[in-house]
Structures are given as structure tokens and as C-alpha cells.
Design a protein around this motif. Sequence first.
Motif, mmCIF file in Angstrom:
data_model
loop_
_atom_site.group_PDB
_atom_site.id
_atom_site.type_symbol
_atom_site.label_atom_id
_atom_site.label_comp_id
_atom_site.label_asym_id
_atom_site.label_seq_id
_atom_site.Cartn_x
_atom_site.Cartn_y
_atom_site.Cartn_z
ATOM 1 N N ALA A 208 0.830 -1.207 0.000
ATOM 2 C CA ALA A 208 0.000 0.000 0.000
ATOM 3 C C ALA A 208 0.860 1.251 0.000
ATOM 4 O O ALA A 208 0.517 2.263 -0.623
ATOM 5 N N VAL A 209 2.000 1.184 0.697
ATOM 6 C CA VAL A 209 2.943 2.300 0.706
ATOM 7 C C VAL A 209 3.783 2.281 -0.562
ATOM 8 O O VAL A 209 3.964 3.310 -1.231
ATOM 9 N N ARG A 210 4.301 1.109 -0.900
ATOM 10 C CA ARG A 210 5.255 0.969 -2.004
ATOM 11 C C ARG A 210 4.661 1.420 -3.340
ATOM 12 O O ARG A 210 5.340 2.027 -4.165
ATOM 13 N N THR A 211 3.375 1.138 -3.572
ATOM 14 C CA THR A 211 2.744 1.486 -4.843
ATOM 15 C C THR A 211 2.108 2.867 -4.819
ATOM 16 O O THR A 211 1.406 3.251 -5.751
ATOM 17 N N GLN A 216 -5.752 6.390 -2.260
ATOM 18 C CA GLN A 216 -6.876 5.509 -2.613
ATOM 19 C C GLN A 216 -7.300 4.661 -1.423
ATOM 20 O O GLN A 216 -8.483 4.393 -1.234
ATOM 21 N N LEU A 217 -6.321 4.232 -0.600
ATOM 22 C CA LEU A 217 -6.667 3.465 0.588
ATOM 23 C C LEU A 217 -7.468 4.322 1.558
ATOM 24 O O LEU A 217 -8.457 3.851 2.160
ATOM 25 N N LYS A 235 3.234 1.153 7.833
ATOM 26 C CA LYS A 235 2.983 2.322 8.672
ATOM 27 C C LYS A 235 2.879 3.589 7.816
ATOM 28 O O LYS A 235 3.679 3.810 6.921
ATOM 29 N N GLY A 236 1.872 4.389 8.117
ATOM 30 C CA GLY A 236 1.683 5.638 7.401
ATOM 31 C C GLY A 236 0.764 5.528 6.206
ATOM 32 O O GLY A 236 0.366 6.558 5.644
ATOM 33 N N ALA A 237 0.423 4.325 5.782
ATOM 34 C CA ALA A 237 -0.512 4.174 4.671
ATOM 35 C C ALA A 237 -1.843 4.829 5.018
ATOM 36 O O ALA A 237 -2.486 5.461 4.174
ATOM 37 N N VAL A 238 -2.263 4.685 6.258
ATOM 38 C CA VAL A 238 -3.373 5.441 6.827
ATOM 39 C C VAL A 238 -2.814 6.181 8.036
ATOM 40 O O VAL A 238 -2.174 5.562 8.892
ATOM 41 N N PRO A 239 -2.987 7.492 8.120
ATOM 42 C CA PRO A 239 -2.393 8.245 9.229
ATOM 43 C C PRO A 239 -2.884 7.737 10.584
ATOM 44 O O PRO A 239 -4.072 7.406 10.742
ATOM 45 N N ASP A 240 -1.971 7.669 11.539
ATOM 46 C CA ASP A 240 -2.357 7.158 12.855
ATOM 47 C C ASP A 240 -3.227 8.125 13.638
ATOM 48 O O ASP A 240 -3.773 7.749 14.685
ATOM 49 N N GLY A 313 -3.964 0.584 -6.396
ATOM 50 C CA GLY A 313 -4.723 1.832 -6.379
ATOM 51 C C GLY A 313 -5.995 1.737 -7.209
ATOM 52 O O GLY A 313 -7.062 2.212 -6.780
ATOM 53 N N GLN A 314 -5.911 1.121 -8.389
ATOM 54 C CA GLN A 314 -7.095 0.969 -9.228
ATOM 55 C C GLN A 314 -8.143 0.084 -8.560
ATOM 56 O O GLN A 314 -9.351 0.348 -8.646
#
Length: 523
Positions: A208-211, A216-217, A235-240, A313-314
Motif C-alpha cells: 500500500a505504501v510501495r505502490t 486511494q486506501l 505504517k503511514g498508509a493510513v495516518p495514525d 490503487g485501481q
Amino acid sequence: MNAAELLVACLEREGVDHVFGLPGEEMADLLFAIRDSSITFVPVRHEQGAAFMADVHGRLTGQAGVCLATLGPGATNLLTGVADAHLDKSPLVAVTAQGGLERLHVESHQALNVVGLFEPITEWNTQLDDPDIVHESVHKAFKVAESEKPGATHLELPEDIAAETTEKQPLPERDPVRAGAPSAETIEAVASLLSEADRPLAIAGNGAVRTRAAAQLGDFVEAFDLPVASTFMGKGAVPDDDERSLYTLDSGDGAALSAIETADLVVTVGYDIAEHDPAEWHCEGTPIVHVDSEPAEVYEAYHPDIEVVSDIGQALSALTARAEEPATDGEWYAEMREAVRADVAATPAAEAPFTVEGVLPVLRDVLAPEDVLVSDVGSHKMAIAQNYPTYEPNTCIVSNGLASMGIAVPGGVAADLAVDAEVVAATGDGGFLMNAAELETATRLDCSYTVVVFTDDDYGLIAEQQRAETGESFGTRLTNPSFGTFAESFGIDSYRPTTRAELREDLQAAVDGGMSLVEIAVS
């Protein structure tokens, strides 16, 4: 051009700006070709440091970091960092020199089967045994390293081939290769499961982070009102600070794992089982949806009901477009969210001895959301992964594939060169001394980042595990030099706080100043 000059021209065409490495006799043509190019060669103090620098560069930028070593021991010293990139899915291209082809058929000085050694830890690797294949091989190395799922590749350049001339030219620039769109039927099936679930939950993984699918998440979890637990590398893909974040797996006394056990649907996003063992989720019978660029690994404890294999993302955007008014009750995870938030925000008493968990809220306060923390491996890594709130993707770099000690100090060099933000390299006393010599590289490059060394005179994580199993520990105790004196010998500012007031003051001064080291004795 000779083959070495062509290789360097190909690196320029691929957008490479730094090559991290250690010189050797058999690579003279290659080094002088780099000298005459637009690329900056960064001589390091150990090849492992070069590989870690390339590894972290790739992780932060999405563009392959490049490391360089000579044959024999130079190549073998790269192996750990290359393997780390392999399991962490970091794009990396390793280049090693080799003796002339005329001596490789017999036992010869420093000659090893380097291509064979790199085979298990790379996506692709080859020997450049003809100057006319260099342009294609370099292009392929970068294409394979950077395409989803990314990883490490390796090129070996024999000394005699490097000097041979060729009429070939670098191949044209290319657009990145991306996974395709998800099938409508699969999206329909997942949307149906989401509409029927009362307690759906998402797990954000490295992918989720790498791409770069964090936006989009965020839209997806908001549309379906899903709580999100992240892996250490997600971590960080969705803010804590999002009300839906349950922080990371294993954090808050198992709050995230409790939520997974309670959920009636689990959607994993960019998750690899190397990041966290799903056997610990205890969600037998719960439907699992796997959203990733590749099919799920075959594993008894992770057998998804539906696999959405496409561009991440798509896939998330397609699911978000199918969202209706959420039928879920967000209250089902509210207490778990509050428990983990309170645990992370807990402030020790002023007179309490330092712990990593107690230091992290102060460190978080002195860093901006976009600043980057690079964590080494050890007991402090577990605390950082679980107790360090992260608000943006790629701002907390945790290695949890190979999970190799020694990554933080060289990783700090790469991060300082790659991002326009403050950088902190957090390490234990064990991991620090593995690659502490790269402080000289950092000062030579005029880097400006902070090294935080948590000292306990022990390989603490191993000692903890031993005591948990047997009640005692063995073989883990260490002695240490004066880290402050060591840092100052490089002209680096050093701090050693002893009170909580000094801790905040020293961390703030270190982050605001130039290259610095903060030693924190923890219990």
C-alpha cells in the motif's frame, strides 16, 4: 565507448544520480567512467553499508538504488544488504566487478561464482560476458528491479569485458510497467462481501505504501468505514491520527490482533506474509479478501476467499466507487482504538528511567509529520513499529522482511540524500556498531541527520526472548565505548540526556542542528 562507459551511460539514462560503493582493482574502467559522468560516486567504508544505502534509497523513492563492489569479498559483503532489499521489496541494482574471463575457468585469486551467490536473493542477475549486451542487460536490471513487485537485481562486469569497445548505445527511456485494472466480476464480489459485513477490517501492508496507493486506501476505508491495522512496513498508509487507525499489528497490548479476531471480514491491501505471520491472527473461518499486484502466497494460515490481483490503487478506487451508505457500526472497534491510542500516548513519570517506549512520544513531538525515521533492528524496532505514530507514507522505514541489523546509520545517509526533510536514524548499541563507520561517509557528504542510539549493553531483543522462554539469558551482553566521544571524533555533535527535560531539549537541538548523535541509556 568501452563496456564500462556504456554501462555508466545506461545508468545515466535510467536516472541514477548516486552510486554507493567501495573501489577495487578490477573496476578501474568503471570508476573512471563514473568520474566522467553526471553520477556522484559515494565511496563507503563497508560494502554492506553501500547495499543498505541503495536499499533505503529504493524504498523511499521507488527508483532503484545502485551499489557497487569489487569481486570476491567485495561482492560477498554486499549480500546482506541485497538480501534485505529482496525481502523488503526495495528496488536495487547491484554491480560487481570480476576478474578477466581468461582466468575464471581455473581456481584464481578472489574469484567466486558471484552470479551463483546472488541467484537466491535477486529477481534477476547475470554476467556481462559480451560488451554488446550491456545496454540490454542494464535496462532489464532496472525494469525488473522497479516493476511491481520490486526487488534486487545484479550485474557482474568482468575486468577484460569492461575495457572492450562497443558500438551499442543506451536503450530509450521507458514508462514504468504497471499492473492492470481489476476485473469487474471480482470487484462486484468484494463489494457484495463488504455490504454484508458488520465488522469489516482492513490490513495495510508494504504494498500500500510501495505502490503509492495511500490516497486511494484512505478513500476506501472512509467510504466503507473500515478500521485499519498496518504491518510494520505499512505504517503511514493510513495516518495514525485518523479515527479509523488501529496503529500496527501487535501494538497496544494486542488491540489490532483483537480487532482482527472480532472482525467478520478482513481485507488485506498490499500485504505479504513475510511482513507478519497470519497464523497469529486467529481468524479461522473469517472471509479474507487479498488485494495485491500478485496472487497470495500458498499458506495454510492465509487462504483468501477472493483475490483481487491488479494495480492496488485501481482496485481500491473501483471498490470505493461501489460504496453505499456504510452499514457498519464504527463503535465495535472504538474501545480498541482508544486503548492503543492511550498506550502510545502514555507519558512516564519524570523520575522514571528511560525506556524506548517512553522516549518515542518526545521524539515524535520534535519531528514534523513529513520527517523520516529510519529504524534499525532490535528491541527498539518493535517499540518503534508499535508505538511511533506515523502520519505519512514512507516516513517510518522499518525493515521487516530480512530484518537485518546495521541498516540505520547507512540508511540515514541515503534518506538524507533522497528527501527534503529531517531524518533520524534510530538504532540500538548492537546495530549501531555494525556500520558505525558510515558516520565518516555521512560527514564527508556533509549530511545532516540525527542518530539516536538506545544503549542497554545487550542484544536486548534476543535476551528478552530467551528470558520469556527459559527465565534467563546467555550470550547477549555487550560492552560499549563512549559513543559521544566516538561521534565527536568525526566532528559530530553529541548529546547524552539524563533527565526528561534534557531529553526533549537535546532531541530538539539535535534535529534542529547539523549531523548529531544522541545516546540514550534505556532500561
